[in-house]
Scaffold this active site. Structure first.
Site: not given
Ligand code: GLN
Length: 547
Positions: A380, A519, A521
């Protein structure tokens, strides 16, 4: 018809209620049940979206675009069940719904009260999607006795009465403090906590007791007697080296069995725990270590980047290495040379973030990674900084920057290589935003598809040309600069399906340099590491072989 488990906490906060809930979810799943986990938070913020990561830790974003509590991240990592907007609710959201209904006149002139209006609203949330699962696990944030928690406790009490007998159970987590001087475990705080619960009409069925030393049989019996639970339902919870040991640890002390017994599910289906046995094996039998520098702003509180830390661990598990992540404050590089700090690392990660502070340092970190050929993952803001670095140092745009920082400073200082997105497409409708819009819920949020370029590194890593990943940002890299940057070797290898928004950039002539606008993750799991993290750690492992 789902069965409901309500999970509450007492004595102190941070006992690992979220983890216990997530581990229980994993264990019920291992026995073949369908589960969903839910978090009810007593704070008055409408959602954690506008809360500082310093205070509240990471904001976890769901596929359907809700900004939620980081506990939902644990739930997903342990069960693989994608959380939804309806799985996280705060007092703020409940009250704002009630007040909205009141303004609309839905209550037909009645006096609005905590009981029944607020409690009814809470009960409706708890019930959403009941038909889809076998077990609904609802964690109540905070500890019993908190003033703002009361409507939630009252609501779950009523809820268990509304439902059929035996459809709801209560699990309470407490702490048994150990007094080293006298060598004793103290049960009194637990007794008081249960007393507090019972005074509001809730009798726990299962007590999970955190303790740093083994709980003697005698103390277990005592807790059972004073707290009115069966001895088998006093479940010890000891400290663990890794959170991923929790499912097996809780299984060994009988938590899932106790829950099934409480619901009188007999015979209990046998669990298939192979997934968790493999996860433990990978944690305990890592071969070597790689060091990753995370260059960010919210470095004081590890929870601010919870999912990133976890995804790196998963990446390590995929490669059978331990990942040692060090958090480095980006601002240091504004005063000191980045090389001095970054040389010991085999990989650099620049995570997401908001605001200008620290960004010049992040740009330096990206430059170091590019020029020293160190694996770099920019997430990001970390991607935006990599693009700005390229534009400034190779694209001839010395004043390249992000509009975000101009907005903050209230003037134009930068060429906006990263600009404020005001209009985009979500599914089949258009979304519009203005600069001055309220801060809450005004970002490009949730899952969006991206199309990857054939032959790109990311296409190879994902093994696919179509992906969907979660977003949480207001600004975007401007495709106006695509051609110029691609000429320098920075490939725009992932784009939104309409081709307007850059989703991924990668340096062609680099061992591993990828920036992603989303994102990744948030979707990584210990038993299913995210491909980008798995490959990032693999590249870092490669580097450690070279030195
Ligand atoms: N602040 C940037 C934006 O809003 C990046 C956000 C993030 O890193 N999550 O676009």
């Amino acid at each position: 018809m789902a069965r409901f488990v309500f999970i509450t906490g007492g004595v102190v906060s941070s006992l690992g209620k979220g983890l216990a809930s997530a581990a229980l979810g994993a264990l019920l799943q291992a026995r073949g049940f369908k589960v969903r986990l839910r978090k009810l938070d007593p704070y008055l913020n409408v959602d954690p979206g506008t809360m500082s990561p310093f205070e509240h830790g990471e904001v976890f974003v769901t596929d359907d675009g809700a900004e939620t509590d980081l506990d939902l991240g644990h739930y997903e990592r342990f069960t693989g069940v994608a959380a939804r907007n309806t799985d996280s609710v705060s007092s703020g959201r409940i009250y704002s719904n009630v007040l909205e209904k009141e303004r609309r006149g839905d209550y037909l002139g009645k006096t609005i009260q905590v009981i029944p209006h607020v409690t009814n609203e809470i009960k409706e949330w708890i019930d959403v999607g009941e038909d889809e699962v076998d077990f609904m696990l609802c964690e109540i944030g905070g500890t019993v006795g908190d003033i703002e928690g009361l409507p939630f406790f009252e609501a779950i009490r009523q809820f268990s009465q509304d439902k059929g007998r035996g459809q709801c159970i209560f699990m309470h987590l407490t702490l048994l403090p150990y007094l080293a001087a006298s060598g004793e475990l103290k049960t009194k705080p637990t007794q008081h906590s249960v007393k507090e619960l019972r005074s509001i009409g809730l009798q726990p069925d299962i007590l999970v007791c955190r303790s740093e030393v083994e709980i003697p049989d005698k103390e277990r019996s005592k807790i059972a007697l004073f707290c009115n639970v069966r001895k088998e339902d006093v479940i010890p919870a000891y400290d663990l080296k890794s959170i991923y040991e929790a499912p097996m640890a809780y299984h060994k002390v009988g938590l899932d069995q106790a829950v099934l017994d409480a619901f009188q599910i007999s015979p209990a289906p046998q669990p298939d725990l192979t997934r968790w046995v493999d996860v433990e094996d990978r944690i305990h039998n890592a071969e070597g270590e790689v060091r990753v520098a995370i260059v960010g702003k919210y470095t004081q509180l590890e929870d601010a980047y919870k999912s990133i830390a976890e995804a790196l661990t998963h990446g390590g598990m995929a490669n059978r290495v331990r990942v040692k992540a060090d958090w480095i404050d980006a601002e240091i590089f504004e005063k000191e040379d980045a090389a001095g700090h970054l040389e010991p690392y085999q990989a650099i990660l620049v995570p997401g973030g908001f605001g200008e502070r620290g960004t010049e340092g992040k740009i330096k970190a990206a430059e170091f990674a590019r020029t020293h050929k160190v694996p770099y993952l920019g997430i990001c803001l970390g991607m935006q900084m990599a693009v700005i670095e390229a534009a400034r140092n190779l694209g001839g745009l010395k004043d390249a920057g992000s509009e975000e920082f101009d907005h903050e400073a209230g003037g134009k200082r930068f060429t906006p290589v990263v600009y404020h997105l005001k209009e985009w497409v979500q599914g089949n409708h258009k979304v519009e935003r203005k600069v001055g819009d309220a801060k809450g819920g005004t970002m490009r949020l949730g899952a969006y598809n991206a199309a990857l370029s054939e032959g790109s590194r990311v296409a190879e890593i994902y093994g696919n040309l179509a992906i969907d990943e979660r977003h949480r940002h207001r600004y975007e890299v401007d495709i106006k600069y695509r051609e110029a940057l691609e000429e320098q070797g920075l490939k725009f290898s992932g784009m939104s399906p309409d081709g307007k928004l850059p989703e991924i950039v990668e340096w062609a002539d680099h061992p591993w340099f990828i920036g992603v606008q989303f994102h990744p993750e948030l979707k990584s799991k210990p038993f299913d590491p995210h491909p980008l993290f798995a490959d990032f750690v693999r590249a870092a492992k490669e580097m450690s072989r070279l030195v």
